[in-house]
Design a protein around this motif. Structure first.
Motif, PDB file in Angstrom:
ATOM      1  N   ILE A  58       0.837  -1.204   0.000  1.00  0.00           N
ATOM      2  CA  ILE A  58       0.000   0.000   0.000  1.00  0.00           C
ATOM      3  C   ILE A  58       0.871   1.254   0.000  1.00  0.00           C
ATOM      4  O   ILE A  58       1.780   1.392   0.827  1.00  0.00           O
ATOM      5  CB  ILE A  58      -0.943   0.005   1.218  1.00  0.00           C
ATOM      6  CG1 ILE A  58      -1.903  -1.184   1.135  1.00  0.00           C
ATOM      7  CG2 ILE A  58      -1.732   1.310   1.285  1.00  0.00           C
ATOM      8  CD1 ILE A  58      -2.942  -1.246   2.232  1.00  0.00           C
ATOM      9  N   TYR A  59       0.617   2.135  -0.950  1.00  0.00           N
ATOM     10  CA  TYR A  59       1.290   3.437  -0.985  1.00  0.00           C
ATOM     11  C   TYR A  59       0.260   4.505  -0.674  1.00  0.00           C
ATOM     12  O   TYR A  59      -0.717   4.646  -1.399  1.00  0.00           O
ATOM     13  CB  TYR A  59       1.894   3.705  -2.368  1.00  0.00           C
ATOM     14  CG  TYR A  59       2.987   2.742  -2.741  1.00  0.00           C
ATOM     15  CD1 TYR A  59       4.310   3.022  -2.431  1.00  0.00           C
ATOM     16  CD2 TYR A  59       2.688   1.535  -3.366  1.00  0.00           C
ATOM     17  CE1 TYR A  59       5.320   2.123  -2.742  1.00  0.00           C
ATOM     18  CE2 TYR A  59       3.689   0.629  -3.673  1.00  0.00           C
ATOM     19  CZ  TYR A  59       5.004   0.925  -3.365  1.00  0.00           C
ATOM     20  OH  TYR A  59       5.990   0.035  -3.668  1.00  0.00           O
ATOM     21  N   GLN A  60       0.496   5.239   0.396  1.00  0.00           N
ATOM     22  CA  GLN A  60      -0.392   6.364   0.681  1.00  0.00           C
ATOM     23  C   GLN A  60      -0.081   7.479  -0.317  1.00  0.00           C
ATOM     24  O   GLN A  60      -0.904   8.293  -0.622  1.00  0.00           O
ATOM     25  CB  GLN A  60      -0.166   6.890   2.098  1.00  0.00           C
ATOM     26  CG  GLN A  60      -0.465   5.912   3.203  1.00  0.00           C
ATOM     27  CD  GLN A  60      -1.928   5.916   3.617  1.00  0.00           C
ATOM     28  OE1 GLN A  60      -2.725   5.133   3.111  1.00  0.00           O
ATOM     29  NE2 GLN A  60      -2.290   6.779   4.546  1.00  0.00           N
ATOM     30  N   GLU A  61       1.145   7.533  -0.757  1.00  0.00           N
ATOM     31  CA  GLU A  61       1.591   8.589  -1.649  1.00  0.00           C
ATOM     32  C   GLU A  61       2.247   7.966  -2.881  1.00  0.00           C
ATOM     33  O   GLU A  61       3.468   7.824  -2.936  1.00  0.00           O
ATOM     34  CB  GLU A  61       2.578   9.479  -0.881  1.00  0.00           C
ATOM     35  CG  GLU A  61       2.711  10.852  -1.459  1.00  0.00           C
ATOM     36  CD  GLU A  61       1.390  11.362  -2.035  1.00  0.00           C
ATOM     37  OE1 GLU A  61       1.146  11.122  -3.226  1.00  0.00           O
ATOM     38  OE2 GLU A  61       0.623  11.996  -1.295  1.00  0.00           O
TER      39      GLU A  61
END
Ligand code: FES
Ligand code: FES
Lengths: 82, 755, 160
Positions: A58-61
């Motif tokens: 998961i990449y928040q950004e």
């Protein structure tokens, strides 16, 4: 081709219920642009309050992330915390 | 030198925390402990109505009272447009935030701020509040989430149209958003099922219950420079939110965080800070504001109350074939319930092919919800874990064996989509099964419950600076408030990289003017994300130390290694030099190139998902309905515990909060929508005599994305307890309690009617 | 506003001040004497963060009027350590990580000290009931209770 997976909620709004979309893209930004071309408005929807899982991570950004052929890309609501 | 078996000297040890002595001697300064010369006090006037139009507010009399220095209402805040905005790392609607901070046109809940005064004493401020005349037109209100969704429910906002439905409705409603997740084919999944369980649950709003009330001191000078000292989970969050709410340039506002007396998510937003600053901007005196406990309950964010419906099916041999849930979460006065994570977490511990979760974010006449440990997850997981337990029972399977059979593992497609990497869920189940607790005998009216929990954990932006001092000690500066021992874990990681004694790393938490941007303390991110910044900063310092040694020895830097806190030649052909310690390099730093400092800003990705499994024994008093927790074991995958004591502490604290959520805690409203229990006497959080020891068992399945394997630990522990308790009560009584809290009157009624 | 002239001893030092009638002992300690180690979590006697010892009695300073404490002997967290030497309870709380955020810690330490002065060998149940007036939201009480019992154990060893 990378495989983009949308939540069923988003797909009902933008893609006529289609949750799996194959996209040719090498970067996250290109991917968003391509999606937006296919489904106008979707790119913007997915750039707000959204996290992205690329091949399970998961990449928040995700802005600078690159995408490889065969990548599996999930768009998810962004996650906060207590 | 001693290491703990895996080559690590500090990571995994339990040194005394660097800020410890200040905190056991009363020296540490928390929010309400700060004062400034010339300071006056601010107080808030709050709505006594759950829902009312504000026809007018007359402040003249209050203003005229001697000693009153400023009076403000919403008119003193800029009117902001309603738009969803990416603010740093979170998405916000500043109009909604502005209206929650100070009511405009409408009061939306009992306790909603409608005006504020600053005066030379509390007495004068309180008298001034009495002199403010607010003309309210009381409106019908709605508290319950299901009622708020009905077509004829009182409407909180006449411009709120449900997002996430196609076509967008043409009529406003209290439903702010609908979200939906599904994978596979639900109908096919249920057709395969040989056993199906379907049930409705409700949970009540509960408060984070931090012991320290919100507090802030704000000072605005005549040239427009402003400073806020406050208790918060994020000084940069306060700086940005307050700047936006008051229309300031970010650089004009400096925010210094105090020590923080608990937050659990509840201090990730602003309440008093913009109000205190608005008051100070009017009178140019420092203004101090501290909430009373009553204000904390009435006007700061509890978590959602909810209605949850869950249906699951399984084959006779114990394979779950389908899971479906509908989640309705209260957001409070403005949109923003944690419905997305609630939906995603619901079935996350299980490897399921067919899932559908629909969620609703619903506004009601209650304070706007704030994050509370794993926001959203405990509510949906309570429903799912209760149904999982019932399924296991129907199938005649052991609760842990059933979970093991369906558990998510590395490579499993999470029920919310992506594929899991290395995760430790099955490890927690194995440890639970083998724990002596699981086999211990039970007495009459006693029952044992098991439940699991999941949370993603997050990374995010963090900055760390590591300065080498003249004598070789170091100063470690970071920008995330230390809420439960993170100074300890950060300095341990720095000491580990530098190869020095942990006592030689002095950590400080800096104000917004003294360190680069850091996202707030929350989501269990500090040890992970700020930890990464610290490790990189320390690596950078090591690189510089090697360079300095190379210069001193006049050899190539590649020929210098850093080991155990010393520079050494890498081998015999590098030259024959006595090792140089950190302090000797520091002493000559001026000659070899100036001060040695490491400074790293990053946006950490790759937080590791975490799972926990809890075992709870209860005894039910069939005469009174009282549930006593007899024994409690909480097993959790921490990835790597940097300081195991503080990891255990997070697990124990979260578990007890969950026990409170399960058994006692709830917001109680009267007919008029007024909160009836805004105090610790009637809103009863667990006390020492309510709970047993909490056996915290740490499992370590390292997160491959962190140098030491850290996952977050603070969120997961609050997910399993509600269902662990409810499952234990079910096993003790044969009664499935689906409405929280399982308070004595409720359980007694169930026993009388059905047991 | 009428003020009362109050004399008392705080942590062994004589203090003298004018006290507003409504001011609680907690207000006096925090605002008048700058002893902010005693915390205010509720001001209604429910959280114990303001625990102090007044004339050998453990009290919630928020429930005692400043004027009532006239002539009294008050012990607060600030007086618990002896010069350089932390009280054994303080030491144990540090070693065993019995605090997380630390806001409840002064109250727990003062209350636990009062307990050990009365009962040098408390059972777990006795510790839990004695400390039931002190709220901690961070720790789940486990490490606090252990630290108090381990301190009792250690102090027994020393006094033998
Ligand atoms: S402040 Fe005195 S008991 Fe809470
Ligand atoms: S350590 Fe935070 S309230 Fe006890």
């Amino acid at each position: 081709m990378a495989k983009v997976l949308l939540t069923s909620g988003v797909s009902q709004q933008f893609t006529d219920g289609q949750t799996e979309i194959d996209i040719q893209a090498t970067t996250y930004r290109q991917l968003l642009r391509e999606l937006d071309k296919l489904y106008p408005g979707l790119g913007r929807e997915l750039s707000i309050d959204t996290a992205v899982a690329i091949d399970g991570e998961i990449y928040q950004e995700p802005y600078l992330e690159s995408i490889s052929a065969g990548s599996e890309i999930y768009f998810l609501p962004r996650i906060g915390g207590g | 030198m001693t290491t703990n078996g895996n080559g690590l000297r500090w990571v995994g040890k339990r040194p005394v925390r660097p800020d410890g002595v200040d905190k056991v001697t009363g020296r540490a300064q928390f929010g309400a402990d700060f004062t400034l010369p010339g300071m006056i006090v601010g107080k808030v006037l709050r709505s006594p109505h759950a829902h009312a139009n504000i026809r007018s507010i007359k402040t003249e009399k209050a203003q005229a009272l001697p000693g009153v220095k400023a009076v403000i209402t919403a008119a003193d805040f800029p009117e902001l447009p309603s738009e969803i905005e990416q603010a740093g790392e979170v998405v916000l609607n500043f109009r909604d935030m502005s209206r929650n901070v100070m009511a405009r046109q409408k009061a939306l809940y009992d306790g909603h701020a409608v005006a504020a005064v600053a005066a030379t004493s509390i007495e004068i401020a309180e008298r001034a509040l009495d002199l403010i005349e607010v003309d309210y037109e009381v409106l019908p209100h709605v508290i319950d989430v299901v009622e708020a969704m009905e077509a004829d429910a009182p409407l909180l906002h006449d411009d709120l149209y449900t997002m996430g439905v196609e076509p967008t409705p043409d009529k406003p409603s209290n439903v702010a958003k609908r979200v939906e997740f599904s994978i596979g084919d639900l109908n096919a999944g249920f057709e395969m099922a040989e056993v199906v369980v379907e049930r409705e649950f409700t949970t009540k709003p509960v408060h984070q219950g931090y012991i320290e009330p919100h507090a802030a001191v704000a000072s605005a000078s005549e040239d427009g420079l402003c400073h806020i000292w406050c208790t918060t989970q994020g000084q940069f969050m306060v700086r940005y939110y307050v700047s936006r709410l008051l229309g300031l340039e970010v650089s004009k506002l400096r925010v210094t965080p105090s020590e923080i007396g608990g937050g659990f998510g509840g201090k990730t937003v602003v309440y008093l800070e913009p109000v205190a600053l608005a008051l100070s901007m009017k009178c140019h005196r420092p203004v101090k504001m501290v909430m009373s406990r009553e204000e904390v309950f009435r006007a700061s964010g509890p978590t959602s109350g909810a209605h949850v419906w869950v249906k699951m099916g399984a084959t006779k041999d114990g394979r779950i074939t389908a899971g479906e849930a509908v989640l309705k979460y209260q957001a409070g006065a403005v949109p923003g319930a944690p419905i997305g994570p609630g939906c995603m977490c619901a079935f996350a511990p299980y490897d399921l092919d067919n899932v559908k979760v629909v969620g609703f974010d619903v506004v009601t006449n209650r304070p706007k919800v704030a994050a509370y440990r794993a926001p959203g997850a405990p509510i949906s997981e309570f429903g799912v874990e209760s149904v999982v337990d019932e399924l296991a029972k129907k199938l005649g399977m052991d609760a842990i064996a059933f979970r093991e059979k369906n558990a998510a593992r590395e490579g499993t497609h999470a029920a919310y989509g992506p594929t899991f990497g290395e995760i430790g869920y099955t490890e927690t189940l194995r440890v639970a099964k083998e724990h002596p607790h699981y086999q211990a005998p039970l007495g009459p009216n006693q029952g044992r419950g098991v439940a699991s929990g999941f949370w993603f954990n997050i990374g995010g932006a963090s900055t760390a600076a590591l300065n080498v001092n003249e004598d070789g000690t170091t100063t470690l500066i970071s920008g995330c408030p230390d809420i439960g021992g993170s100074r300890a874990s950060l300095s341990m990681m720095a000491a580990e990289v530098l190869g020095i004694d942990v006592e030689q790393v002095r950590p400080t938490i800096a104000d917004t003017g003294s360190i680069g941007y850091s996202f707030l303390t929350g989501g269990s991110r500090v040890t992970f994300a700020t930890g990464m910044a610290v490790i990189e900063a320390a690596n950078d310092v090591v690189r510089q130390l090697r360079e300095r040694a190379a210069k001193i020895w006049e050899i190539d830097v590649e020929a210098v290694v850093w080991e155990n806190g010393e520079a050494k030649p890498s081998g015999s052909n590098a030259g024959d030099f006595e090792p140089l310690s950190l302090s000797s390099i520091a002493a000559t730093a001026g000659k070899t190139g100036g001060p040695i400092t490491g400074h790293v800003s990053l946006n950490a990705q790759g937080a590791g998902p975490a799972f926990g499994t809890h075992i709870c024994d209860v005894e039910v008093d069939r005469e009174t309905g009282r549930v006593t927790v007899l024994r409690y074991t909480a097993i959790q995958d921490a990835g790597k515990a940097i300081h195991p004591s503080y990891v255990e502490g997070q697990i124990q604290g979260g578990a007890v909060q969950g026990i409170g959520w399960a058994l006692n805690e709830e917001y109680i409203y009267d007919e008029d929508g007024r909160l009836e229990n805004p105090g610790f006497l009637d809103y009863r959080i667990p006390v020492a005599s309510d709970v047993p020891m909490i056996d915290a068992v740490i499992v370590e399945v390292p997160n491959p994305k962190h140098p030491y394997g850290v996952r977050g630990v603070g969120e997961v522990p609050i997910c399993p307890p509600m269902s662990a308790v409810a499952n234990a009560v079910a096993n003790a009584t044969g009664l499935r309690m689906a409405d929280l809290p399982i308070s004595p009157p409720k359980l007694l009624a169930a026993i009388t009617n059905g047991g | 506003m009428v003020k009362t002239h109050v004399n008392m001893t705080v942590n062994g030092e004589a203090v003298e001040f004018l006290c507003e009638t409504k001011a609680t002992l907690l207000d006096v300690l925090r605002d008048e004497l700058d002893l902010t180690g005693s915390k205010e979590g509720c001001s209604s006697g429910d959280c114990g963060a303001c625990s102090v010892i007044l004339d050998d009695r453990l009290v919630c300073a928020c429930l005692v009027l400043g004027a009532e404490a006239d002539g009294g002997n008050v012990e607060t967290i600030e007086g618990m350590a002896d010069a350089d030497q932390l009280h054994p309870l303080q030491q144990k709380f540090l070693e065993e990580a019995a605090l997380q955020c630390g806001i409840c810690t002064p109250g727990f330490l003062v209350a636990a000290k009062a307990l050990l002065e009365r009962n040098s060998n408390p059972t777990e149940t006795e510790v839990r009931y004695w400390l039931a007036g002190n709220l901690c939201r961070c720790t789940g009480y486990d490490k606090i209770v252990r630290a108090v019992m381990d301190t009792a154990e250690e102090m027994k060893g020393v006094s033998k």
